[in-house]
Every structure is written in C-alpha cells, then in structure tokens.
Design an enzyme around this catalytic site. Structure first.
Site, mmCIF file in Angstrom:
data_model
loop_
_atom_site.group_PDB
_atom_site.id
_atom_site.type_symbol
_atom_site.label_atom_id
_atom_site.label_comp_id
_atom_site.label_asym_id
_atom_site.label_seq_id
_atom_site.Cartn_x
_atom_site.Cartn_y
_atom_site.Cartn_z
ATOM 1 N N THR A 1 0.884 -1.171 0.000
ATOM 2 C CA THR A 1 0.000 0.000 0.000
ATOM 3 C C THR A 1 0.918 1.217 0.000
ATOM 4 O O THR A 1 2.116 1.056 0.226
ATOM 5 C CB THR A 1 -0.855 0.047 1.278
ATOM 6 O OG1 THR A 1 0.009 0.107 2.391
ATOM 7 C CG2 THR A 1 -1.706 -1.201 1.423
ATOM 8 N N THR A 2 0.598 2.356 -0.181
ATOM 9 C CA THR A 2 -0.573 3.060 -0.666
ATOM 10 C C THR A 2 -0.140 3.838 -1.909
ATOM 11 O O THR A 2 0.976 4.339 -1.948
ATOM 12 C CB THR A 2 -1.070 4.021 0.431
ATOM 13 O OG1 THR A 2 -1.433 3.298 1.595
ATOM 14 C CG2 THR A 2 -2.210 4.892 -0.035
#
EC number: 3.4.25.1
Length: 303
Positions: free
Chosen positions: A68-69
């Site tokens: 992520t992100t």
C-alpha cells in the site's frame, strides 16, 4: 463503463497448438492472451497459469506480503503517480524499500496495491502487453485501449481475488490524442472485477491508507499549479496516510528511504529524482514539526 476498443489485430487460427485442438483462435495483439493459450504455465497462477502450493488457497493469504498506498494527482499539462515503500506481512513489516510505481510505456505508469507478488506481475506483464502490441501493430495503443487491456488483466485475477489475493492498479497517463494538452492528464481506478472509472476530481488513491491520502489531497489540491507542487502534495498525502495507517510507510530520514514518484506530461513519463523527493519530504516534515519537537534543552532553553 468502457471505451470502444478498435485497437485489436485479427486473430490467427494457423498457429500451432491449441488452434488445432478445437480451442478459439489466438488474439495476436494481446501478449497475455497469446501466452495463456500457447504456454499457460508461464503466466502467474492468478492470471491462468499453473496453480501450486498453499499460495493458491485462501488459507495462506494472511501471511503473504501486501503493498500500500498509491496516490495520483493531475496538474496542468500532466499527472503525478506516487507510492510509499512499505510492504506488510500480517502485523509485521515485510519490506521498507518496495517499489510500487512502474513506468509501463512512454506515456503511462501504474501503481498497484494489494498482494505484492501479483501486483508486481501485473505491472511487468502489463508493460510487456503494451510493448507487444506496439511491435505487432507498428503504433502504440490509444489511452482508451490501454485502459481496456488493464481492465481485462484485472478481471482475469477475479478468481484469485475472491480467495483474498487482491491486487488493484491505479493507472496514470497522458492522452496524446486529447484536444486540450493542459487537460490531457488521466487517472483511472479499477475494482476487483475489472470495472474502471476515469477520475474527474483530479486525484485518486488506492490501498489501505487511501482514505487518509484522499482526505489530504482534497484539502491540498488547490495548491497544485505544476508538476513540482503536485509531487509535494502527493508526498504530503502519503505522509498523512502513514500517520494513521500502520501499513503505509512515510519518509524514513534515518534509512534514507523515500516515496517514489513519476510525472507524465507531453515530454513523456519521467521518474522524479530521489534527491528532489528527499528535499520535499524534509520540507513537509519540517512544516509539520513543532518548534520544540526535540525538547527545550535542544535549543538551550531553561526548563
């Protein structure tokens, strides 16, 4: 939601192998489709390759590394795609310097959040897919064609996604066919079933920290006037996401690990130098720091 997809070559039923076994003809314009029919064992398991080991069952997905992100922002004349560097494995940090943003051709880049192994294969296979088409056709895919190709790949991973092996891409690019060069930046998000959405707000994020990153970009987007300011806002958004999401890594000044970013404009896709990202990251941290962050003694003050 889908674009018309004329960017396809005719199929060829004269190829050896499955064409003689009663299977449908091979679509030469798609490398993934060609490989799936001619040598499926070379594809990632999630996209039609051989399944093996516990990774193909839902029981082991909790221990697989996840990334992520990813954030993307449009600016006048282009778009920025950036990602943090952390991957997690359950409640453990699996990696601190993972690359999640990839330039896939001259005018597009992808950032992928989710199961790390599948995400990396997505990015690599998608880059080969675009290059394969350009070599056969003699011209690159239109941006609409690129979106449809990636949507097909995401849809091919649906069975694995239902078992927890989800990988969602965020596509950013510059549409060279757009009538207005200042508004030619494009951001496209996808769902696990291959559905896609062309973002009109000017920013988007995927991954576990996306809700915090989008909130940050919503407040700061008015500051975006060029590529450099867009990169700064992207770094601030990742910093805010890391502040509230344990799976997102912020700038690591001690280890010298910073987010990665790509700008895409009329000049093409370019990686932002690490030195510039480090400089912007320090500015962001300095602007967020209290005057007495290190205590009154650090400045020689009285207790």
């Amino acid at each position: 939601m889908t674009w018309q997809f004329p960017d396809r070559l005719s199929t060829n039923s004269a190829l050896p192998g499955p064409a003689f076994s009663g299977q449908p003809a091979v679509d030469l314009s798609s490398f993934a489709d060609f490989l799936r029919r001619q040598a499926p064992e070379l594809l990632p398991a999630a996209l039609g390759g051989a399944q093996s080991g516990p990774a193909s069952s839902s029981g082991g997905t909790g221990q697989l590394p996840h990334g992520t992100t990813i954030v993307a922002l449009k600016y006048p004349g282009g778009v920025v795609l950036a990602g943090d560097r952390r991957s997690t494995q359950g409640n453990m940090i699996a990696g601190r310097d993972v690359k999640k943003v990839y330039i896939t051709d001259d005018y597009t880049a992808t950032g992928i959040a989710g199961t790390a192994a599948i995400a990396v294969e997505f990015a690599r296979l998608y880059a080969v897919e675009l290059e394969h088409y350009e070599k056969l056709e003699g011209v690159p895919l239109t941006f609409a064609g690129k979106v449809n190709r990636l949507a097909i790949m995401v849809r091919g991973n649906l069975a694995a996604a239902m078992q927890g092996l989800v990988a969602l891409p965020l596509l950013a690019g510059y549409d060279i066919d757009a009538p207005d060069p200042e508004g030619a930046g494009r951001i496209v998000s996808f769902d696990a079933a291959g559905g896609w959405n062309l973002e009109e707000e000017g920013y988007q994020s995927v991954g576990s920290g996306s809700i915090f990153a989008k909130s940050s970009m919503k407040k700061l987007y008015s500051q975006v006037v060029d590529a450099d300011s867009a990169v700064r806002v992207a770094i601030e958004a990742l910093y805010d996401a890391a502040d509230d999401d344990s799976a997102t890594g912020g700038p690591d000044l001690v280890r010298g690990i910073y987010p990665t970013a790509v700008t895409i404009g009329a000049e093409g896709a370019l990686e932002v130098p690490e030195s510039r990202i480090a400089e912007l990251a320090r500015e962001v941290i300095q602007s967020r720091s209290r005057a007495d962050t290190f205590g009154p003694d650090a400045a020689g003050g009285d207790k």
